[in-house]
Design an enzyme around this catalytic site. Sequence first.
Site, PDB file in Angstrom:
ATOM      1  N   LYS A  66       3.890   4.349  -2.427  1.00 46.76           N
ATOM      2  CA  LYS A  66       4.671   3.919  -3.595  1.00 46.76           C
ATOM      3  C   LYS A  66       6.113   4.431  -3.616  1.00 46.76           C
ATOM      4  O   LYS A  66       6.994   3.791  -4.196  1.00 46.76           O
ATOM      5  CB  LYS A  66       3.970   4.371  -4.889  1.00 46.76           C
ATOM      6  CG  LYS A  66       2.751   3.549  -5.246  1.00 46.76           C
ATOM      7  CD  LYS A  66       2.189   3.997  -6.587  1.00 46.76           C
ATOM      8  CE  LYS A  66       1.050   3.100  -7.010  1.00 46.76           C
ATOM      9  NZ  LYS A  66       0.607   3.345  -8.378  1.00 46.76           N
ATOM     10  N   ASP A 102       3.056  -0.383 -13.429  1.00 46.40           N
ATOM     11  CA  ASP A 102       2.059   0.588 -13.908  1.00 46.40           C
ATOM     12  C   ASP A 102       2.326   0.996 -15.360  1.00 46.40           C
ATOM     13  O   ASP A 102       1.430   0.957 -16.196  1.00 46.40           O
ATOM     14  CB  ASP A 102       2.062   1.844 -13.022  1.00 46.40           C
ATOM     15  CG  ASP A 102       1.415   1.598 -11.670  1.00 46.40           C
ATOM     16  OD1 ASP A 102       0.490   0.774 -11.589  1.00 46.40           O
ATOM     17  OD2 ASP A 102       1.829   2.244 -10.684  1.00 46.40           O
TER      18      ASP A 102
END
Length: 277
Positions: A66, A102
């Site tokens: 990420k 997210d």
Amino acid sequence: MEKVYGVIGCPIAHSMSPEMHNDLFDFYQLQSRYHAFHIEPEKLSDAIKGFKAIGVSGFNVTVPHKIAILDLLDEVEAVALNIGAVNTVVNEEGRLVGYNTDGQGYIHSIKQKMNQSLEQSRVLLIGAGGAARAIYITLASIGVLNVDIVNRTKEKAVELIGSCQYKNSSTALTIKEVEQALGQYDLIINTTSIGMHPHVEESPISLENLSENTVVSDIIYNPLKTKLLKDAEQKGATIDNGIGMFVNQGALAFEKWTGIFPDTTRMETVVKKKLGG
Ligand code: ATR
């Protein structure tokens, strides 16, 4: 021609994303498939070049890529840049653009559980790692000002608050401090792995002073009800598990790729089935 989507991670075999997205592609009759790609960290750069060369339409990014992915993209949206992590990439006419769904996914989900405005709420975030960063920075970016952070290592909470480019009135606290003043929060969010399978008897904080008006949320979904949530339920508080965040980060990614915000109830059913009912 069929469009190709996927998720990259290491490990990735147990990801629930392929089933969740392929069910949606079938349901909305889109000629697209979503695959799980196991990519070792040292192969990430080659993999991204390959994705670009073959014209992969979009992909999710999970642990451990990420952060490293940021340098390999053509553009990264502002909130994802401040978070320092990307979980969704869209191929926009040959350019790979990174987003972070997210935090937005979490917000989308928790808003359905709150009976007051999130922007006006007093929030306590437990943890200061990667998941906490995504939620904290996104909350600040939409104008949620009162978010305190408690972390085992308090300095990390101080750092997280200091790195936020959006206006906030946050304080970093110790566990002892928050346990005494728990009643003042409208929403408490656990972002640590404490309570996750197999350590199901652990809880990050004591809820002795919890108010029944507080919503207690855990981003863990295995187990569906962590000890923290069980304790909160006993106190009469509203509880929320990690399924909502997982499903909604996926729904927002799906929307970026297809323009359709999908049926999240349907997605939840797929995920719960995969988790064993
Ligand atoms: P993630 O990306 O899932 O958020 P992470 O970046 O490793 O994972 O962050 C883990 C978070 O859980 C941190 O806030 C960590 O606290 P420290 O900063 O003090 O390490 C917290 N955490 C993990 N295990 C913990 C434990 N046993 N007790 C207290 N906090 C814990």
